[in-house]
Design an enzyme around this catalytic site. Sequence first.
Site, mmCIF file in Angstrom:
data_model
loop_
_atom_site.group_PDB
_atom_site.id
_atom_site.type_symbol
_atom_site.label_atom_id
_atom_site.label_comp_id
_atom_site.label_asym_id
_atom_site.label_seq_id
_atom_site.Cartn_x
_atom_site.Cartn_y
_atom_site.Cartn_z
ATOM 1 N N LYS A 89 0.796 4.087 -2.814
ATOM 2 C CA LYS A 89 0.408 5.478 -2.508
ATOM 3 C C LYS A 89 1.553 6.460 -2.768
ATOM 4 O O LYS A 89 1.315 7.630 -3.114
ATOM 5 C CB LYS A 89 -0.112 5.576 -1.072
ATOM 6 C CG LYS A 89 -1.465 4.874 -0.864
ATOM 7 C CD LYS A 89 -2.488 5.236 -1.932
ATOM 8 C CE LYS A 89 -3.919 4.959 -1.536
ATOM 9 N NZ LYS A 89 -4.873 5.243 -2.640
ATOM 10 N N TYR A 119 0.835 -1.212 0.000
ATOM 11 C CA TYR A 119 0.000 0.000 0.000
ATOM 12 C C TYR A 119 0.873 1.268 0.000
ATOM 13 O O TYR A 119 0.591 2.235 -0.716
ATOM 14 C CB TYR A 119 -0.910 -0.044 1.227
ATOM 15 C CG TYR A 119 -1.959 1.032 1.316
ATOM 16 C CD1 TYR A 119 -3.098 1.010 0.508
ATOM 17 C CD2 TYR A 119 -1.838 2.075 2.244
ATOM 18 C CE1 TYR A 119 -4.077 1.990 0.620
ATOM 19 C CE2 TYR A 119 -2.810 3.054 2.360
ATOM 20 C CZ TYR A 119 -3.925 3.006 1.546
ATOM 21 O OH TYR A 119 -4.892 3.974 1.661
#
Length: 253
Positions: free
Chosen positions: A158, A154
Amino acid sequence: MSQLDGKVAVVTGAGRGIGGRTAVRLASDGAAVAVVDISDEATVATVAEIEAAGGRAIGVACDVRDEESVLAAAARVQSELGDIGVLVNNAGVLRDNLVFKMSASDWDTVLGVHLRGAFLWSRAAQAQMVPGRWGKIVNLSSTSATGNRGQANYSAAKAGMQGFTKALAIELGPFGINVNAVAPGFIATDMTRSTAERTGVDFEQMQKAASERIPVRRVGRPEDIAGVISFLVSEDASYVSGQVIYVAGGPVG
Ligand code: NAP
């Protein structure tokens, strides 16, 4: 006249959470909104809420990872609502694990939904924005972009959203298209609730503990993010491009 009157907005992952509030907000700003989510069923509540408030919306089932699905969805939006002018790449998933236990499939899923999904939708949308020399793209990053234990996939996705945003801003600026990223901190949604459940922490307790660490002493609401996105797609923000706006109740980094 509302600021997005006559414009068409696409919000991915708009069935609930941040995407849901953003779709409702952009509709109240005057846009006709394509509520994109993984299934038709997932789009129903957001579309109904927009219509009940007098706005215009259609539900569009699309897996943002799938090229054919995105191309078909973008073509459907163009034929039913008109050229896409605003795109919010919001669809997201978590597959948290420490890196030594993380499967390649969990890596691919997270990178696929966030980064490949944002790329496929941005490429499809810019083709409809360039001829009219007007467009706004907002990508959802996260404070996890700076690194977070258990989120190697993640965090990479991001952080990748931030580089992607800047590259797009450089490429598409000459065509009247602004590209920015919003990087939320802790926002109370099903995503953060599922993290609480997975780690065996009561969600209310998790929010209380987070609030004590956040300078403004509360966790974020989906509306907090929708409001910033509304600003970024407005004419007031027409000289803002390639930026990452952290929306976390305090400074980040
Ligand atoms: P959420 O409540 O879990 O909503 C995400 C939505 O995306 C769901 O409706 C989900 O559908 C949809 N989605 C997932 N995979 C998809 C796919 N392949 N194609 C189309 N739609 C898909 O999450 P949220 O908290 O609102 O988060 C929205 C965005 O903000 C995400 O990008 C997230 O990473 C980012 N963000 C959130 C926070 C936070 O604290 N909540 C903080 C920073 C950044 P399903 O019904 O299939 O799950």
